[in-house]
Design a protein around this motif. Structure first.
Motif, PDB file in Angstrom:
ATOM      1  N   ILE A  15       0.808  -1.186  -0.069  1.00 35.98           N
ATOM      2  CA  ILE A  15       0.101   0.117  -0.025  1.00 35.98           C
ATOM      3  C   ILE A  15       0.969   1.466  -0.147  1.00 35.98           C
ATOM      4  N   TRP A  16       0.757   2.092  -0.910  1.00 34.73           N
ATOM      5  CA  TRP A  16       1.408   3.428  -1.056  1.00 34.73           C
ATOM      6  C   TRP A  16       0.598   4.372  -0.068  1.00 34.73           C
ATOM      7  N   LEU A  17       1.523   4.897   0.946  1.00 40.00           N
ATOM      8  CA  LEU A  17       0.902   5.877   1.783  1.00 40.00           C
ATOM      9  C   LEU A  17       1.282   7.456   0.846  1.00 40.00           C
ATOM     10  N   TYR A  18       0.231   8.327   1.229  1.00 43.41           N
ATOM     11  CA  TYR A  18       0.267   9.624   0.641  1.00 43.41           C
ATOM     12  C   TYR A  18      -0.153  10.447   1.791  1.00 43.41           C
ATOM     13  N   ASP A  19       0.751  11.182   2.210  1.00 43.42           N
ATOM     14  CA  ASP A  19       0.379  12.195   3.299  1.00 43.42           C
ATOM     15  C   ASP A  19      -0.002  13.618   2.881  1.00 43.42           C
ATOM     16  N   THR A  20      -0.994  14.005   3.552  1.00 42.06           N
ATOM     17  CA  THR A  20      -1.237  15.543   2.924  1.00 42.06           C
ATOM     18  C   THR A  20      -1.384  16.258   4.119  1.00 42.06           C
ATOM     19  N   THR A  21      -0.797  15.985   4.991  1.00 40.00           N
ATOM     20  CA  THR A  21      -0.931  16.944   6.462  1.00 40.00           C
ATOM     21  C   THR A  21      -0.367  18.431   6.070  1.00 40.00           C
ATOM     22  N   LEU A  22       0.590  18.484   5.335  1.00 42.70           N
ATOM     23  CA  LEU A  22       0.982  19.973   4.880  1.00 42.70           C
ATOM     24  C   LEU A  22      -0.052  20.895   4.156  1.00 42.70           C
ATOM     25  N   ALA A 232     -14.111   7.815   7.706  1.00 38.95           N
ATOM     26  CA  ALA A 232     -13.113   8.079   7.057  1.00 38.95           C
ATOM     27  C   ALA A 232     -12.095   6.879   6.809  1.00 38.95           C
ATOM     28  N   VAL A 233     -11.734   6.451   8.224  1.00 38.77           N
ATOM     29  CA  VAL A 233     -10.868   5.370   8.186  1.00 38.77           C
ATOM     30  C   VAL A 233     -11.439   4.183   7.595  1.00 38.77           C
ATOM     31  N   ALA A 234     -12.586   3.746   8.033  1.00 36.05           N
ATOM     32  CA  ALA A 234     -13.317   2.632   7.528  1.00 36.05           C
ATOM     33  C   ALA A 234     -13.519   2.890   5.989  1.00 36.05           C
ATOM     34  N   ASN A 235     -13.995   3.791   5.424  1.00 31.99           N
ATOM     35  CA  ASN A 235     -14.057   4.091   4.012  1.00 31.99           C
ATOM     36  C   ASN A 235     -12.495   3.586   3.298  1.00 31.99           C
ATOM     37  N   ALA A 236     -11.602   4.306   4.001  1.00 33.48           N
ATOM     38  CA  ALA A 236     -10.313   4.032   3.361  1.00 33.48           C
ATOM     39  C   ALA A 236     -10.048   2.482   3.090  1.00 33.48           C
ATOM     40  N   GLY A 249      -4.049  10.520   3.381  1.00 37.61           N
ATOM     41  CA  GLY A 249      -4.652  10.812   4.666  1.00 37.61           C
ATOM     42  C   GLY A 249      -3.694  11.963   5.415  1.00 37.61           C
ATOM     43  N   THR A 250      -3.912  11.988   6.697  1.00 40.07           N
ATOM     44  CA  THR A 250      -3.079  13.049   7.448  1.00 40.07           C
ATOM     45  C   THR A 250      -2.523  12.469   8.792  1.00 40.07           C
ATOM     46  N   ILE A 251      -1.606  13.012   9.375  1.00 39.75           N
ATOM     47  CA  ILE A 251      -1.429  12.536  10.788  1.00 39.75           C
ATOM     48  C   ILE A 251      -2.182  12.974  11.730  1.00 39.75           C
ATOM     49  N   ASN A 252      -2.704  12.204  12.565  1.00 42.92           N
ATOM     50  CA  ASN A 252      -3.652  12.624  13.446  1.00 42.92           C
ATOM     51  C   ASN A 252      -5.048  13.222  12.936  1.00 42.92           C
ATOM     52  N   GLY A 253      -5.338  12.885  11.750  1.00 45.26           N
ATOM     53  CA  GLY A 253      -6.525  13.128  10.968  1.00 45.26           C
ATOM     54  C   GLY A 253      -6.861  14.596  10.801  1.00 45.26           C
ATOM     55  N   LEU A 263      -4.116   8.749   9.206  1.00 38.57           N
ATOM     56  CA  LEU A 263      -3.107   7.697   9.062  1.00 38.57           C
ATOM     57  C   LEU A 263      -2.611   7.038  10.178  1.00 38.57           C
ATOM     58  N   CYS A 264      -2.464   7.765  11.182  1.00 35.65           N
ATOM     59  CA  CYS A 264      -2.078   6.922  12.573  1.00 35.65           C
ATOM     60  C   CYS A 264      -3.111   5.778  12.989  1.00 35.65           C
ATOM     61  N   THR A 265      -4.379   5.906  12.586  1.00 32.99           N
ATOM     62  CA  THR A 265      -5.298   4.776  12.911  1.00 32.99           C
ATOM     63  C   THR A 265      -5.096   3.914  11.642  1.00 32.99           C
ATOM     64  N   LEU A 266      -5.069   4.451  10.510  1.00 31.73           N
ATOM     65  CA  LEU A 266      -5.304   3.688   9.051  1.00 31.73           C
ATOM     66  C   LEU A 266      -4.173   2.640   8.939  1.00 31.73           C
ATOM     67  N   ILE A 267      -2.993   3.018   9.117  1.00 32.48           N
ATOM     68  CA  ILE A 267      -1.749   2.395   8.973  1.00 32.48           C
ATOM     69  C   ILE A 267      -1.648   1.027   9.537  1.00 32.48           C
ATOM     70  N   PRO A 268      -1.693   1.264  10.987  1.00 21.88           N
ATOM     71  CA  PRO A 268      -1.673  -0.038  11.807  1.00 21.88           C
ATOM     72  C   PRO A 268      -2.842  -1.135  11.527  1.00 21.88           C
ATOM     73  N   ASN A 269      -3.962  -0.520  11.081  1.00 24.97           N
ATOM     74  CA  ASN A 269      -5.172  -1.543  10.716  1.00 24.97           C
ATOM     75  C   ASN A 269      -4.806  -2.220   9.270  1.00 24.97           C
ATOM     76  N   LEU A 270      -4.225  -1.620   8.577  1.00 27.96           N
ATOM     77  CA  LEU A 270      -3.839  -2.111   7.309  1.00 27.96           C
ATOM     78  C   LEU A 270      -2.722  -3.265   7.430  1.00 27.96           C
ATOM     79  N   GLN A 271      -1.869  -2.690   8.262  1.00 29.41           N
ATOM     80  CA  GLN A 271      -0.593  -3.393   8.407  1.00 29.41           C
ATOM     81  C   GLN A 271      -0.742  -4.668   9.232  1.00 29.41           C
ATOM     82  N   LEU A 272      -1.073  -4.358  10.501  1.00 24.75           N
ATOM     83  CA  LEU A 272      -1.224  -5.570  11.638  1.00 24.75           C
ATOM     84  C   LEU A 272      -2.510  -6.330  11.474  1.00 24.75           C
TER      85      LEU A 272
END
Length: 552
Positions: A15-22, A232-236, A249-253, A263-272
């Motif tokens: 899964i390719w992560l794309y951060d848009t926090t900035l 949002a996380v469930a939809n992703a 997604g973004t850090i801390n939503g 992403l802090c919720t989404l990444i562990p769900n996808l990976q772990l």
């Protein structure tokens, strides 16, 4: 399975992560990032292994233009920095569009372009024809590709557009593909779509576009969700299960309105939980520390109850829970907290049992025997104090000092013989500040000291006077400073006789610790917390106690 087959299987799960926090995250109400802030965050995301980081919209504001130029002086180690922009304007050529000129000047390898998927937005927002919108999408993507850029196409308002006019929405994607886009990203811009709708629509689109998602060089799909419905996380996740391989997604939503996919919720769900490869194992352990680091940068308090990364995500308060976790953490923990860089926390409160006290003491490096009468003495003392209004859940430094006292191991570093605090209210009104003067008498090594200090309030003056008296004996105090001060009225119906609880957070620049005081006099409550904070800091610096990791 051969080595080649195994590598293929892992690649299919990437899964390719794309951060848009900035960019998207910075649009949250209350967040204002300086150029320095953005540089700090982008490097932290790069170190964590995020492959795509959206830097902003060059041309939209001077700060984003500076950001892309500044980044050339401190290049990233592995991440692709992405510039963001809209399609060209209606009835204007790409060559003459100033926004696209700014995009090219940013000189990024990847560019994300967003375009309209919803016919309503085309006719009412852009005030142009449906045909012109299709041309805008195709020509903008093709222009950027011709300039050597790789393009990610964000289909704005995709799900609303598809449900309103599926044929036209599909046509917009085909225009992006025809222009040469590498990624098509479905955006739930209004955040109103639910997971079952996401699954159905993504599945239908894959079929209608006749996409082979396993093809190495084929067009890939992404998802960008907002949290207005709390999904949002469930939809992703629903999108990923249908074949999407980029999650934005973004850090801390952080994000507009209710935020973006966290992403802090989404990444562990996808990976772990689902077995997808998002980050390297060692990078995943940076998730909790980086969540807190970025919350500090954006000047927002961390969410202690956030899944996976919050300080309370693996906190155990009830005695039965604590007892079970001590035997086997799996009884009340769905993952090992260390996997995401978090840690187990044993909460001490009036609901605590012996298991809580023993477990908490152990986490502080103190071994207690449940058969030792001292253990029950500590528990009873704890309950009595909490009945009076003390709270040790958020004041673990005070709890550790309580244990040391019960064990007769608390050294007498100094004694307060008395103090006075004077506030000049009239002078404060004239100077538009709160002037206070504190006088304190301290006994250290049988030597009595009298010191006076000013502050911008009674607590500040008292703190300054105490430090001034003690620093000659304990030079390390010079590094201490107050980082937080919280006041709570415990029984408001008692009026001016109400008890006040004060929590004071202190720091030496490396560790943080919190102490508590309770009294009907707010100055006295503050005095208790400040004195214990200094005492704990001295012991910590002398390595006579271990740092409280939850506050680091």
């Amino acid at each position: 399975m051969t080595i080649k087959d195994n590598q293929t299987a892992m690649r299919e799960k990437k899964i390719w992560l794309y951060d848009t926090t900035l960019r998207d995250g910075a649009q949250r109400e209350g967040i204002s990032l300086s150029l320095t802030d953005k540089i700090k965050i982008v490097h932290k995301l790069d170190e964590m292994g995020i492959p795509f980081i959206e830097g902003g919209w060059p041309g939209a504001n001077p700060k984003d233009v500076q950001f892309f130029w500044q980044l050339k002086e401190t290049p990233l180690k592995q991440a692709q920095i992405v510039a963001f922009c809209s399609t060209r304007r209606p009835h204007q050529s790409c060559d003459n569009d100033p926004m696209l000129k700014a995009i090219l000047a940013a000189n990024t390898h990847w560019v994300t372009i967003f375009g309209k998927s919803w016919d309503l937005h085309v006719t009412e927002g852009l005030k142009t024809s449906l045909e012109e919108n299709l041309a805008m999408i195709e020509e903008t993507v093709a222009f950027l590709v011709s300039q050597g850029r790789k393009v990610i196409y964000d289909a704005e308002h995709w799900f609303d557009g598809y449900q309103a006019n599926p044929d036209y929405a599909i046509a917009t994607l085909k225009s992006a593909i025809k222009g040469g886009a590498k990624w098509l990203v479905f955006c739930d811009t209004n955040g109103g779509t639910l997971p079952h709708e996401i699954s159905r629509i993504v599945s239908e689109v894959v079929s209608k576009l006749n996409l082979n998602l396993e093809e190495e060089e084929g067009v890939k799909l992404g998802i960008h969700t907002h949290n207005d419905s709390g999904t949002a996380v469930a939809n992703a996740i629903a999108s990923v299960l249908e074949g999407v391989t980029m999650v934005q997604g973004t850090i801390n939503g952080y994000g507009e309105r209710c935020g973006n996919a966290n992403l802090c919720t989404l990444i562990p769900n996808l990976q772990l939980k689902l077995g997808y490869q998002c980050l390297e194992k060692e990078d995943l352990t940076q998730l909790a520390p980086n969540s807190r680091y970025i919350s500090e940068i954006v000047n927002l308090a961390p969410d202690d109850h956030a899944p996976f990364v919050g300080k309370s995500a693996f906190a155990h308060k009830g005695g039965i829970h604590v007892s079970a976790v001590a035997k086997n953490p799996l009884t009340y923990e769905h993952i090992e907290p260390e996997l995401v860089g978090n840690e187990r926390k044993i909460v001490i409160s009036d609901q605590a049992g012996l298991s809580n006290v023993i477990a908490k003491a152990k986490s502080l490096g103190i071994t207690l025997d449940k058969n030792d009468p001292t253990c029950r003495e500590i528990l009873q003392k704890l309950k009595n104090l909490e009945h009076q209004g003390y709270q040790f859940e958020g004041a673990e430094a005070s709890f550790e000092l309580l244990i040391l006292s019960a064990l007769k191991q608390r050294k007498k570093l100094f004694s307060i013989k008395g103090f006075q605090v004077h506030c000049d209210i009239l002078a404060s009104e004239k100077n538009n500040c709160s002037n206070a003067l504190a006088t304190i008498k301290v006994l250290v090594d049988e030597k009595e000291l009298l010191e006076v200090a000013e502050g911008n309030g009674p607590v500040s003056a008292l703190d300054h006077a105490l430090r001034k008296a003690l620093v000659q004996f304990y030079p390390e105090i010079g590094q201490f400073h107050l980082t937080d001060y919280k006041v709570r009225i415990l029984d408001s119906t008692a009026g001016t006789d109400a008890k006040t609880r004060v929590l004071v957070e202190s720091s030496n620049g490396e560790s943080r610790w919190t102490t508590v005081g309770v009294s009907t006099n707010i100055i006295d409550a503050s005095y208790q917390a400040v004195v214990e904070g200094i005492e704990y800091g001295i012991l910590l610096t002398k390595a006579e106690i271990s740092p409280i990791s939850v506050g680091n």
